[in-house]
Design an enzyme around this catalytic site. Structure first.
Site, PDB file in Angstrom:
ATOM      1  CB  ALA A   1       3.448 -13.016   9.618  1.00 22.00           C
TER       2      ALA A   1
ATOM      3  N   GLY B   1      -2.563 -15.027  16.152  1.00 12.89           N
ATOM      4  CA  GLY B   1      -3.032 -15.450  14.827  1.00 12.89           C
ATOM      5  C   GLY B   1      -2.277 -14.768  13.699  1.00 12.89           C
ATOM      6  CB  CYS B   2      -1.363 -11.240  13.142  1.00 13.18           C
ATOM      7  SG  CYS B   2      -3.071 -10.654  13.160  1.00 13.18           S
ATOM      8  CB  THR B   3       2.683 -14.162  15.285  1.00 15.73           C
ATOM      9  OG1 THR B   3       2.708 -12.848  15.872  1.00 15.73           O
ATOM     10  CG2 THR B   3       4.077 -14.764  15.311  1.00 15.73           C
TER      11      THR B   3
END
Length: 159
Positions: free
Chosen positions: A49, A44-46
């Site tokens: 970003a 999710g963070c990738t």
């Protein structure tokens, strides 16, 4: 104490990638987007970003600077930034000062255990240093466009 909407930020002093020092007054004259995310190199963070990366030119055009914030250290941030070719800096909040200041540390259940984690959240600071927007507990899909729309709205107000 969480910063209040329509109030100036409290004093902040944080280190970011690229040797950038983030303070409450360092970016006066520009809108600042601070997005808090749980961890470098997670799915999710990738995705989040990469979405900020892909719209970065639009944020710059609208007069905004974007910063990602997590509890990861500078080495992890540098690798994450390089791997994804992120054009913005990442703040290493290893002591959770910003996370606590913005009230994004929450109790979560992971694999049946209670853990402290970062609630995916974004904050918008106007060019005059006033916190003007916050999105908490967000879903990644469509979020970056929503933040960009708010940034563009600030630019229109200033015009």
């Amino acid at each position: 104490m969480t910063p209040a909407i329509n109030k100036p930020l409290p004093e902040i002093d944080a280190q970011a990638t690229g040797g950038v020092k983030f303070t409450a007054n360092a970016f006066l004259g520009k809108s600042v987007v601070l997005y808090f995310y749980p961890k470098d190199n997670t799915p999710g963070c990738t995705t989040e970003a990469m979405q900020f990366r892909d719209r970065h030119k639009d944020f710059v055009k609208a007069g905004a600077i974007v910063f990602g914030v997590s509890r990861d250290n500078m080495v992890s941030h540098d690798k994450f930034k390089q791997a994804l070719e992120l054009p913005f800096e990442l703040i290493a909040d290893t002591e959770e000062k910003l996370c606590h200041m913005f009230g994004v540390v929450k109790n979560k259940i992971m694999y049946g255990k209670k853990v402290k984690g970062i609630e995916r959240s974004t904050f918008l600071i106007a060019p005059n240093g006033i916190l003007v927007g916050e999105w908490r507990g967000i879903k990644v899909a469509g979020h970056v466009d929503e933040v960009l729309k708010a940034v563009k709205g600030l630019k229109k107000e200033a015009a």
